[in-house]
Motif scaffolding. Structure first.
Motif, mmCIF file in Angstrom:
data_model
loop_
_atom_site.group_PDB
_atom_site.id
_atom_site.type_symbol
_atom_site.label_atom_id
_atom_site.label_comp_id
_atom_site.label_asym_id
_atom_site.label_seq_id
_atom_site.Cartn_x
_atom_site.Cartn_y
_atom_site.Cartn_z
ATOM 1 N N TYR A 24 0.883 -1.168 0.000
ATOM 2 C CA TYR A 24 0.000 0.000 0.000
ATOM 3 C C TYR A 24 0.919 1.217 0.000
ATOM 4 O O TYR A 24 1.569 1.524 1.007
ATOM 5 C CB TYR A 24 -0.884 -0.044 1.236
ATOM 6 N N ASP A 53 -8.165 -0.194 3.413
ATOM 7 C CA ASP A 53 -7.463 -1.066 4.362
ATOM 8 C C ASP A 53 -7.902 -2.519 4.185
ATOM 9 O O ASP A 53 -7.078 -3.443 4.191
ATOM 10 C CB ASP A 53 -7.742 -0.617 5.802
ATOM 11 N N GLN A 56 -6.455 -4.026 0.960
ATOM 12 C CA GLN A 56 -5.063 -4.452 1.090
ATOM 13 C C GLN A 56 -4.967 -5.740 1.891
ATOM 14 O O GLN A 56 -4.215 -6.650 1.541
ATOM 15 C CB GLN A 56 -4.213 -3.370 1.755
ATOM 16 N N ILE A 105 -2.001 -1.510 -3.751
ATOM 17 C CA ILE A 105 -2.661 -0.205 -3.856
ATOM 18 C C ILE A 105 -1.623 0.906 -3.973
ATOM 19 O O ILE A 105 -0.632 0.926 -3.239
ATOM 20 C CB ILE A 105 -3.548 0.056 -2.619
ATOM 21 N N ALA A 157 -1.123 4.250 4.522
ATOM 22 C CA ALA A 157 -0.337 3.350 3.673
ATOM 23 C C ALA A 157 0.845 2.764 4.433
ATOM 24 O O ALA A 157 1.129 3.138 5.574
ATOM 25 C CB ALA A 157 0.155 4.109 2.437
#
Length: 239
Positions: free
Chosen positions: A44, A196, A199, A205, A218
């Motif tokens: 992320y 969230d 992921q 992402i 992230a």
């Protein structure tokens, strides 16, 4: 030139190597000047930088919406520069999902119809489209809004529809450009919670944002300045 981290790990579905992109608007503008970056599978990444730093250009290159003047972008081991326009379009349609600040929903279509749009252009997926849309909208908390038009939904709900649409073809990579920019803080946090969860389910992402609090959701923050990669900030406590 900025090269950042080595972009060679085998677990990266997306790798950019020394990419450069120049635009000509009366004079040449170096939007990206030698940026290298890898997106490991399931990572992320947030991208931050002032206006004109190259954030959107980087996202467009990684999303096959544009090609670099120099350097290479690889997705799943394939060099984007070696693909035809049709092949790049198919790659975008099967492996990449996009979420935009302005939602980009078709106003005359229902939520379910908007979600099924990416499936219309692919062979062999006509059967089960509505069921697919229902599943995805339920996943983002809109299972009871299937037949609502965008103007019957709140901003947060419209963004959830946009996320469901981005997931229609089960992409491995999700690219988001200021996905909370048009939302209030509480609604924005609800959308970030969806990212969230995505992921945690294994999505890779990359999110462009100008808000520090958003970027801190992230694993790491990529800082761009004047088209160069200034820093990759690994966030404490993030994997």
């Amino acid at each position: 030139m900025s090269t950042g981290e080595p972009a060679s790990e085998g677990g990266s579905p997306v790798v950019a190597r020394d990419v450069r992109r120049t635009y000509y608007m009366g004079e040449s503008v170096d939007a990206l000047d030698g940026v290298s970056l890898s997106l490991p599978a399931g990572s992320y990444t947030a991208v931050m930088g002032p206006s004109g730093s190259g954030k959107s250009t980087l996202m467009n290159l990684l999303g096959c919406l544009d090609t670099p003047d120099e350097g290479t972008v690889e997705i799943g081991g394939r060099s984007v520069g070696d693909l035809s326009g049709g092949e790049r379009a198919r790659l975008r349609g099967t492996e990449i999902g996009f979420v935009f600040q302005t939602f980009n929903l078709m106003p005359r279509l229902t939520a379910a119809e908007n979600v099924t749009l990416p499936l219309v252009f692919h062979d062999g997926v006509e059967a089960g489209r509505h069921e697919r849309a229902e599943t995805l909208l339920s996943r983002v908390g809109l299972g009871d809004r299937l037949d609502h038009a965008p103007n019957e939904l709140s901003g947060g709900q419209r963004q959830r529809v946009a996320i469901a649409r981005a997931l229609a073809n089960e992409p491995t990579l999700l690219l988001a450009d200021e996905p909370t920019g048009n939302l209030d803080t509480e609604t924005g946090n609800e959308i970030l919670a969806v990212f969230d969860e995505l992921q945690a389910a294994g999505r890779t992402i990359l999110m462009v944002t100008h808000e520090r609090r958003v970027a801190e959701r992230a694993d790491r923050i990529v800082h761009l300045i004047d088209g160069e990669l200034a820093e990759i900030e690994q966030l404490e406590g993030k994997r």
